[in-house]
Design a protein around this motif. Structure first.
Motif, PDB file in Angstrom:
ATOM      1  N   SER A 671       4.468 -18.465  -1.686  1.00 10.15           N
ATOM      2  CA  SER A 671       5.364 -18.778  -0.389  1.00 10.15           C
ATOM      3  C   SER A 671       5.016 -17.661   0.611  1.00 10.15           C
ATOM      4  O   SER A 671       5.715 -17.908   1.672  1.00 10.15           O
ATOM      5  N   GLY A 672       4.151 -16.840   0.495  1.00  7.99           N
ATOM      6  CA  GLY A 672       3.815 -15.833   1.729  1.00  7.99           C
ATOM      7  C   GLY A 672       3.222 -14.672   1.167  1.00  7.99           C
ATOM      8  O   GLY A 672       3.028 -14.402   0.196  1.00  7.99           O
ATOM      9  N   PHE A 673       2.405 -13.936   2.315  1.00 11.00           N
ATOM     10  CA  PHE A 673       1.980 -12.796   2.100  1.00 11.00           C
ATOM     11  C   PHE A 673       2.855 -11.893   1.724  1.00 11.00           C
ATOM     12  O   PHE A 673       4.077 -12.007   2.271  1.00 11.00           O
ATOM     13  N   ALA A 674       2.593 -10.868   0.894  1.00  9.24           N
ATOM     14  CA  ALA A 674       3.560  -9.942   0.324  1.00  9.24           C
ATOM     15  C   ALA A 674       4.349  -9.110   1.448  1.00  9.24           C
ATOM     16  O   ALA A 674       5.704  -9.077   1.606  1.00  9.24           O
ATOM     17  N   TYR A 675       3.799  -8.560   2.527  1.00 13.87           N
ATOM     18  CA  TYR A 675       4.538  -7.662   3.509  1.00 13.87           C
ATOM     19  C   TYR A 675       5.442  -8.847   4.152  1.00 13.87           C
ATOM     20  O   TYR A 675       6.414  -8.316   4.819  1.00 13.87           O
ATOM     21  N   HIS A 676       4.917  -9.987   4.593  1.00 17.09           N
ATOM     22  CA  HIS A 676       5.694 -11.015   5.349  1.00 17.09           C
ATOM     23  C   HIS A 676       6.896 -11.274   4.318  1.00 17.09           C
ATOM     24  O   HIS A 676       8.181 -11.474   4.847  1.00 17.09           O
ATOM     25  N   ALA A 677       6.795 -11.515   3.046  1.00 14.38           N
ATOM     26  CA  ALA A 677       7.956 -11.839   2.090  1.00 14.38           C
ATOM     27  C   ALA A 677       8.709 -10.792   2.000  1.00 14.38           C
ATOM     28  O   ALA A 677      10.110 -10.958   2.017  1.00 14.38           O
ATOM     29  N   VAL A 678       8.322  -9.535   1.922  1.00 15.33           N
ATOM     30  CA  VAL A 678       9.201  -8.616   2.154  1.00 15.33           C
ATOM     31  C   VAL A 678      10.218  -8.366   3.148  1.00 15.33           C
ATOM     32  O   VAL A 678      11.319  -8.172   3.273  1.00 15.33           O
ATOM     33  N   ALA A 679       9.409  -8.526   4.377  1.00 17.13           N
ATOM     34  CA  ALA A 679      10.228  -8.675   5.659  1.00 17.13           C
ATOM     35  C   ALA A 679      11.344 -10.049   5.700  1.00 17.13           C
ATOM     36  O   ALA A 679      12.485  -9.926   6.178  1.00 17.13           O
ATOM     37  N   LEU A 680      10.990 -11.069   5.012  1.00 17.97           N
ATOM     38  CA  LEU A 680      11.897 -12.266   5.019  1.00 17.97           C
ATOM     39  C   LEU A 680      12.948 -11.827   3.940  1.00 17.97           C
ATOM     40  O   LEU A 680      14.178 -12.286   4.421  1.00 17.97           O
ATOM     41  N   TYR A 813      12.234  -5.718  15.705  1.00 16.45           N
ATOM     42  CA  TYR A 813      12.045  -5.113  14.229  1.00 16.45           C
ATOM     43  C   TYR A 813      10.985  -3.815  14.443  1.00 16.45           C
ATOM     44  O   TYR A 813       9.760  -3.793  15.130  1.00 16.45           O
ATOM     45  N   THR A 814      11.590  -2.761  14.044  1.00 16.37           N
ATOM     46  CA  THR A 814      11.016  -1.480  14.142  1.00 16.37           C
ATOM     47  C   THR A 814       9.961  -1.250  13.441  1.00 16.37           C
ATOM     48  O   THR A 814       9.504  -1.890  12.441  1.00 16.37           O
ATOM     49  N   LEU A 815       9.227  -0.038  13.899  1.00 16.99           N
ATOM     50  CA  LEU A 815       8.085   0.562  13.339  1.00 16.99           C
ATOM     51  C   LEU A 815       8.421   0.977  11.901  1.00 16.99           C
ATOM     52  O   LEU A 815       7.710   0.689  10.889  1.00 16.99           O
ATOM     53  N   SER A 816       9.272   1.483  11.710  1.00 15.13           N
ATOM     54  CA  SER A 816       9.681   2.164  10.342  1.00 15.13           C
ATOM     55  C   SER A 816       9.951   0.901   9.444  1.00 15.13           C
ATOM     56  O   SER A 816       9.522   1.093   8.266  1.00 15.13           O
ATOM     57  N   GLU A 817      10.764  -0.170   9.717  1.00 17.17           N
ATOM     58  CA  GLU A 817      10.704  -1.319   8.921  1.00 17.17           C
ATOM     59  C   GLU A 817       9.327  -1.874   8.544  1.00 17.17           C
ATOM     60  O   GLU A 817       9.216  -2.208   7.434  1.00 17.17           O
ATOM     61  N   GLY A 818       8.657  -2.152   9.663  1.00 12.94           N
ATOM     62  CA  GLY A 818       7.465  -2.788   9.322  1.00 12.94           C
ATOM     63  C   GLY A 818       6.432  -1.877   8.260  1.00 12.94           C
ATOM     64  O   GLY A 818       5.749  -2.452   7.440  1.00 12.94           O
ATOM     65  N   VAL A 819       6.413  -0.495   8.471  1.00 11.25           N
ATOM     66  CA  VAL A 819       5.956   0.455   7.755  1.00 11.25           C
ATOM     67  C   VAL A 819       6.258   0.263   6.271  1.00 11.25           C
ATOM     68  O   VAL A 819       5.437   0.341   5.187  1.00 11.25           O
ATOM     69  N   SER A 820       7.382   0.203   6.100  1.00 17.09           N
ATOM     70  CA  SER A 820       8.181   0.041   4.636  1.00 17.09           C
ATOM     71  C   SER A 820       7.942  -1.170   4.018  1.00 17.09           C
ATOM     72  O   SER A 820       7.568  -0.944   2.799  1.00 17.09           O
ATOM     73  N   ASP A 821       7.741  -2.322   4.760  1.00 16.94           N
ATOM     74  CA  ASP A 821       7.311  -3.628   4.227  1.00 16.94           C
ATOM     75  C   ASP A 821       6.037  -3.305   3.983  1.00 16.94           C
ATOM     76  O   ASP A 821       5.733  -4.105   2.711  1.00 16.94           O
ATOM     77  N   ALA A 822       4.969  -2.930   4.650  1.00 16.27           N
ATOM     78  CA  ALA A 822       3.532  -2.678   4.274  1.00 16.27           C
ATOM     79  C   ALA A 822       3.519  -1.732   2.770  1.00 16.27           C
ATOM     80  O   ALA A 822       2.824  -2.119   1.870  1.00 16.27           O
ATOM     81  N   LYS A 823       4.149  -0.754   2.744  1.00 19.57           N
ATOM     82  CA  LYS A 823       4.193   0.078   1.562  1.00 19.57           C
ATOM     83  C   LYS A 823       4.746  -0.352   0.482  1.00 19.57           C
ATOM     84  O   LYS A 823       4.148  -0.456  -0.657  1.00 19.57           O
ATOM     85  N   ALA A 824       5.725  -1.250   0.535  1.00 20.63           N
ATOM     86  CA  ALA A 824       6.272  -1.920  -0.512  1.00 20.63           C
ATOM     87  C   ALA A 824       5.323  -3.122  -1.170  1.00 20.63           C
ATOM     88  O   ALA A 824       5.342  -3.482  -2.150  1.00 20.63           O
ATOM     89  N   ALA A 825       4.422  -3.843  -0.192  1.00 22.80           N
ATOM     90  CA  ALA A 825       3.414  -4.751  -0.351  1.00 22.80           C
ATOM     91  C   ALA A 825       2.104  -3.902  -0.805  1.00 22.80           C
ATOM     92  O   ALA A 825       1.199  -4.772  -1.199  1.00 22.80           O
ATOM     93  N   LYS A 826       2.173  -2.702  -0.815  1.00 22.77           N
ATOM     94  CA  LYS A 826       0.991  -2.051  -1.496  1.00 22.77           C
ATOM     95  C   LYS A 826      -0.134  -2.143  -0.348  1.00 22.77           C
ATOM     96  O   LYS A 826      -1.372  -2.017  -0.772  1.00 22.77           O
ATOM     97  N   ILE A 827       0.174  -2.244   1.106  1.00 21.94           N
ATOM     98  CA  ILE A 827      -0.688  -2.389   1.932  1.00 21.94           C
ATOM     99  C   ILE A 827      -1.521  -1.217   2.208  1.00 21.94           C
ATOM    100  O   ILE A 827      -2.497  -0.749   2.320  1.00 21.94           O
ATOM    101  N   HIS A 828      -0.652   0.073   2.141  1.00 20.62           N
ATOM    102  CA  HIS A 828      -1.097   1.638   2.319  1.00 20.62           C
ATOM    103  C   HIS A 828      -1.688   2.109   1.040  1.00 20.62           C
ATOM    104  O   HIS A 828      -1.189   1.541  -0.007  1.00 20.62           O
TER     105      HIS A 828
END
Length: 828
Positions: A671-680, A813-828
């Motif tokens: 039901s969502g891309f990983a980084y979007h799902a982490v933020a939700l 939505y802060t930059l630090s939150e967005g970056v941590s979402d991407a890291k959790a979703a293995k974007i980095h």
């Protein structure tokens, strides 16, 4: 707004303009009228998605002579733009001229058509008219006597109108009624004047509806527009409706063997640029056509691969292509038969592989020793080439069209003269020799090019035409036609470019002839908060621009991208300027800079922006957010950096806040891309307070598990599929809230739908309402929709809330939150 015809009342009579057909002609007229203040509806027989099967049987046609291809009669949003190859060229001057004994020519001039392309063609990815000029003197084969060149441009990514413009139906001024088969125009006569009062529409279940309007535009295919006009018994005292039907019958007619190899990059072959390809066709000069009475056929050359004849491979390829083309529309029995045909021909598989390897090697070669000669003919606009109604009827009881057309003696003779001239010129210059392919030319040229033209011919004399120079039916006061049906002559150029030009012209005429009582849409005042946007892809087109337009106290200050084009917003058409034109003046007056580009382009764009003073600017970057070492310094040059993570602001999230015990476990299944799902998940875990930190995350194959600092855990299973995806939220007291009713004990978050719009979301006795602006942004809803199936539209509401918070001075939505979402979703 978009809605299924099945949900129409029996009579709808609230439109200024009703357009029948949503292909390039119909959608161009609609888009050009959508900001006029008039209320527009577009009727589409098919559905919203390509390949839908419900109306496949309505494409039936009886052919006499050249057989009409099934895939040339598309039904669905976007029409034949879903299958076209992006080839474009203007008609030639000789095509417009009166030719004694052949035709009366066009009642409008070539410069007038060219002017519409030069002013607005870029809105539809059409280059200006001067890009089609390629002088014969610059051709390496300029010594070919008796031949003139014709330039064709090719969209390397053909414009799909459905994908590019579906967002326009968010507009409250523009409705799309799909699954709506127009069968008959309902006429009235008073004092000898005939008007159309409504159009009879059948939904997919066969229920009858009537749609009324002040003006009607027939913009279905040439065949279908004529079919509707004939079935409506439009007054036609001179029996012109359906006559003078044309096509561009095509086929391979010869082969050239060059005396010396020529470059594969030769302009006579298709060459590729960044957005457009180009090739040169060869035709007889205008003067030759005038003196000798020839038509305007043309030849194009395609490098020959010269692989051995493999009949079994050819049959397998043919069976597979048919399966691929027809499986979306065929019934179960037909699909099984098509698949079996592939199995039967599997002995051709080694040959298919061999040909593929041979072709791949050939494409790598820099020089060509031989070429296939492909011809597109011009058909005479003969009265006997016509569309009539058959005795056979479709499932709605409407007569099936019968199309009778064939190459005339003159059209075949023109190709013979063209081939003869090419043969003589090559022989005289010693450049090569031409060998005609076996068979009669008339047989070789008997393939439907899907360029269906004529039948509602444009002209000044009702005795020989159907519509006038403004495309209005001679004998009906408020009925117009758009598309290839109005062409008086066909030439040999691919017609889409001219169709779009004529549709732009028609929209301008309708603006003048039918002023609306409603005020035209006006852009917000410049003193509101301006958003300067970098990027013009799907995200900007479908989400960012509509959201900013519906954001109180804001406006779109400008859009920049890689090249010049335009974007249809709900309030205005925005000219997209090349990034190279971005300057201090453009940036200085704007506080908000929205960057919506792929992560790979982010650094380059930020370097460009920070050439100017950005110390007081707020930068908004789209997800996924990245924070590489070399980006930190660029981010530091802005007053604030915000991540446009709209999933953290979905409007139904507050329904989970304190309604039950806090959510302890979150489950996202496809039901969502990983980084979007982490933020939700982070927003849900906050339970109305501060969003928690990510404590840990683990990914194994398609499953990601995230633990938040407040003890909430989350599982994300991919890949994303909003059609099938689900969500479940398990509270501490074991209450389960879900997107779908898995079990009777679960509480479902449901959209509240009223008049086809989502006005709120409900969970048990609790609800959260949408503002008027958010209702528009959510688009059309039905009672069958869920918070997952309509995620993309609900995210638009989330973006509206995020930007509203930003305008109120919050951090969003802060930059630090967005970056941590991407890291959790293995974007980095």
């Amino acid at each position: 707004m978009k809605f299924d015809a099945y949900k129409l009342p029996s009579v709808v009579n609230d439109y200024d303009v009703c357009i029948i057909g949503s292909g390039p002609a119909g959608l161009t007229v609609a888009l050009e009228l959508m900001h006029s203040g008039q209320r527009i509806c577009v009727l589409e027989s098919g559905g919203l998605n390509p390949g839908e099967r419900e109306n496949a049987d309505l494409k039936d046609v009886e052919s006499r002579g050249i057989v009409i291809r099934a895939d040339s009669r598309e039904r669905g949003l976007g029409g034949t733009s879903e299958t076209w190859s992006g080839f474009m060229a203007p008609l030639d001057l000789v095509d417009f001229e009166a030719r004694p004994g052949l035709h009366e020519g066009w009642p409008i001039s070539p410069p007038e058509i060219a002017s519409h392309i030069d002013r607005k063609g870029h809105r539809f990815s059409i280059p200006p008219s001067d890009q089609f000029e390629f002088g014969d003197e610059s051709l390496p084969l300029a010594s070919l006597q008796g031949l003139h060149s014709k330039t064709f441009q090719v969209q390397l990514k053909p414009l799909r109108f459905r994908k590019a413009y579906e967002h326009a139906f968010l507009s409250p001024h523009l409705d799309l009624i799909y699954g709506a088969t127009a069968t008959k125009l309902l006429k009235a006569e008073s004092d000898g004047a005939v008007t159309v009062e409504g159009v009879e529409v059948l939904d997919r279940a066969g229920n009858k509806h009537t749609v009324g309007a002040k003006i009607f535009v027939l913009a279905a295919s040439a065949i279908e527009s004529v079919r509707i006009a004939l079935h409506s018994e439009i007054k036609d005292p001179h029996d012109q409706i359906g006559r003078n039907f044309m096509n561009h019958p095509k086929g391979n007619v010869a082969k050239i063997f060059f005396s010396a190899p020529i470059s594969r990059d030769h302009p006579l072959f298709l060459t590729r640029g960044k957005k457009f390809g180009r090739y040169i066709g060869l035709r007889l000069p205008d003067e030759n056509q005038r003196k000798q009475g020839h038509l305007n056929a043309y030849l194009r050359l395609e490098p020959a691969y010269d692989f051995p004849d493999r009949p079994h491979a050819d049959r397998l390829s043919s069976a597979f292509r048919r399966l691929k083309r027809e499986r979306g529309e065929a019934g179960t029995g037909k699909r099984i038969q098509l698949a079996w045909n592939v199995v039967v021909e599997l002995r051709g598989l080694p040959g298919v592989i061999s040909k593929a390897v041979h072709r791949a090697k050939a494409k790598k070669q820099k020089f060509v020793t031989s070429a296939v000669v492909r011809c597109f003919t011009e058909m005479e606009p003969l009265p006997e080439n016509r569309i009539t109604l058959s005795e056979k009827k479709d499932r709605f009881g409407v007569p099936v069209p019968t199309v009778a057309h064939a190459n005339s003696v003159l059209s075949v003779a023109t190709v013979e003269a063209l081939l003869s001239t090419l043969k003589e010129s090559l022989a005289t210059t010693g450049l090569g020799r031409v060998e005609k392919l076996p068979g009669e030319l008339g047989t070789l040229l008997a393939n439907d090019a899907s360029h269906h033209l004529g039948g509602l011919r444009m002209g000044s004399d009702p005795k020989t035409s159907v519509v006038d120079q403004n495309l209005k039916f001679h004998n009906v006061e408020n009925l117009y036609a758009a598309g290839g049906a109005v062409f008086p002559t066909g030439g040999s150029a691919n017609p889409t470019m001219t169709v779009i030009a004529l549709s732009i012209r028609l929209a301008e005429k309708l603006r003048q002839l039918s002023p609306s009582k409603r005020p035209a849409v006006q852009a917000p005042r410049e003193e509101s908060a301006g958003f300067l946007i970098v990027g013009a892809g799907r995200r900007v087109r479908e989400d960012v621009v509509p959201t900013i337009e519906n954001l109180r106290g804001s406006h779109v200050a400008g859009i920049y991208s890689t090249s010049k084009h335009a974007l249809y917003g709900l309030n205005d058409v925005y000219e997209v300027a090349p990034l190279s034109e971005l300057n201090e003046d453009a940036i200085s007056g704007q506080k908000y800079l929205y960057v919506a580009v792929p992560p790979s382009q982010l650094k380059q764009v930020l370097e460009l922006l920070t050439r100017f003073d950005c110390a007081n600017k707020v930068l908004i970057v789209d997800t996924p957010a990245i924070l590489e070492t070399d980006l930190k310094a660029l981010y530091s040059k802005f007053a604030k950096v915000v991540v446009a993570e709209d999933c953290a602001y979905l409007p139904w999230i507050p329904l989970l806040k304190n309604s039950y015990a806090p959510v302890e476990r979150i489950e996202f299944n496809r039901s969502g891309f990983a980084y979007h799902a982490v933020a939700l998940g982070r927003a849900i875990a906050a339970n109305g307070g501060a969003r928690p930190l990510i404590k840990s995350s683990r990914t194994r194959r398609d499953r990601t598990t995230v633990d938040f600092s407040n003890g909430t855990s989350m599982a994300i299973v991919g890949p994303r599929d909003y059609r099938k995806g689900t969500m479940r939220f398990v509270a501490a007291d074991d209450t389960v809230v879900a997107s779908h009713p898995f079990h009777d004990t679960e509480v479902v978050i449901q959209p509240v739908v009223e008049n086809g719009r989502c006005i709120a979301f409900r969970q048990g006795p609790n609800s959260v309402s949408l503002s008027d602006e958010e209702v528009i942004l959510a688009g059309s809803f039905s009672s069958e929709d869920s918070i997952v199936s309509r995620m993309l539209d609900i995210k638009r509401v989330g973006l509206h809330r995020l930007l509203s918070e930003l305008l109120d001075g919050d951090d969003a939505y802060t930059l630090s939150e967005g970056v941590s979402d991407a890291k959790a979703a293995k974007i980095h």
